[in-house]
Design a protein around this motif. Sequence first.
Motif, PDB file in Angstrom:
ATOM      1  N   PRO A   8      70.148  52.807  37.389  1.00 64.16           N
ATOM      2  CA  PRO A   8      71.389  53.798  37.177  1.00 64.16           C
ATOM      3  C   PRO A   8      72.364  53.159  37.731  1.00 64.16           C
ATOM      4  O   PRO A   8      72.434  53.336  39.112  1.00 64.16           O
ATOM      5  N   ALA A   9      73.361  52.848  37.188  1.00 62.94           N
ATOM      6  CA  ALA A   9      74.698  52.399  37.759  1.00 62.94           C
ATOM      7  C   ALA A   9      75.524  53.342  38.601  1.00 62.94           C
ATOM      8  O   ALA A   9      76.084  52.702  39.654  1.00 62.94           O
ATOM      9  N   ASP A  10      75.867  54.239  38.093  1.00 58.60           N
ATOM     10  CA  ASP A  10      76.754  55.407  38.836  1.00 58.60           C
ATOM     11  C   ASP A  10      76.277  55.425  40.248  1.00 58.60           C
ATOM     12  O   ASP A  10      77.327  55.265  41.214  1.00 58.60           O
ATOM     13  N   PRO A  11      75.074  55.778  40.623  1.00 62.49           N
ATOM     14  CA  PRO A  11      74.820  55.947  42.076  1.00 62.49           C
ATOM     15  C   PRO A  11      75.057  54.844  42.695  1.00 62.49           C
ATOM     16  O   PRO A  11      75.547  54.509  43.790  1.00 62.49           O
ATOM     17  N   LEU A  12      74.732  53.352  42.342  1.00 67.00           N
ATOM     18  CA  LEU A  12      75.038  52.285  43.054  1.00 67.00           C
ATOM     19  C   LEU A  12      76.568  52.159  43.273  1.00 67.00           C
ATOM     20  O   LEU A  12      76.702  51.753  44.255  1.00 67.00           O
ATOM     21  N   ARG A  13      77.291  52.402  41.929  1.00 66.47           N
ATOM     22  CA  ARG A  13      78.773  52.025  42.293  1.00 66.47           C
ATOM     23  C   ARG A  13      79.241  53.091  43.242  1.00 66.47           C
ATOM     24  O   ARG A  13      80.144  52.675  44.208  1.00 66.47           O
ATOM     25  N   ARG A  14      78.863  54.373  43.336  1.00 67.37           N
ATOM     26  CA  ARG A  14      79.248  55.146  44.364  1.00 67.37           C
ATOM     27  C   ARG A  14      78.753  54.741  45.640  1.00 67.37           C
ATOM     28  O   ARG A  14      79.769  55.039  46.704  1.00 67.37           O
TER      29      ARG A  14
END
Length: 288
Positions: A8-14
């Motif tokens: 899941p990319a969004d948690p990592l980006r955040r």
Amino acid sequence: MDVPGGLPADPLRRFLVAHAVPGAERFDAATGTHERVVPTAAGPVAAAVVLGAGERCERVLVRAPAPVLGEVAGLVRRWLDLDGGVAAAEAHLRADPSLAALVAARPGLRVPRSVSGAETALLTVLGQQVSLAAARTFAGRLVAAHGRPAGEGLLAFPDPGALAAAGPDALRAVTGLTGARSRALHALAELLAGGLDLDAAREAGEGPAARERLLEVRGVGPWTADCVALRVLGEDDAFLPGDLVLRAAMGRVSPAQALARAQGWRPWRGYALLHLWTAHAFAGVTGG
């Protein structure tokens, strides 16, 4: 680089944005590109990791100078936990009703690790008992005062030796830390400069011994040591029962209650921790 099973990319980006050190890292939200300085055998270099802007990331693009691209790619794999035991962790954690929905909501959630054990340990001390925003401010001041140019307008995080040589009073003056925190930062820098290689300890499977040495530093407690154990030393079962965000995510339990409830998550408590942290940081699915 392919991402086994995707993530899941969004948690990592955040996570990357929230922890980015001013002057040493920057993030382009439009392209999902994170730039930072990476240590290599040839010295620190500026590198970029492209996650993209989609909901899931199936492939990570790494940009770095050609002579060190392979070395940087290996560090990025470790940093993003691309070869970690996420499949085994999720299979185990899904058996707990309080975690099953979290795992189903964000399959492939990794534990953000580290490209430099010394850097991560020092940053963890800077983040003790303050908000992420305050920790980034302290870190940015430290980099501005003691960092070295590494290309692309970025500065390398200071070497432990440079911080040890500066002394606690100088560190306090440039960062704005309290006296006690400055002394802890300096003491840790001295320990690291004196030969404690956290990355080597991870590779040698000597994480528990390294954690004990960290706890010998005045001002370094279990929260800091366990953060380093999880992110640097590769201890998948590391857990932070006293962490305020974790306890809130678990329903405002006490540290003793958090520790007791997590016994069934062993040996993957670190992945459970990340799912709970992430769920608390996002609207929607909650657990505990």
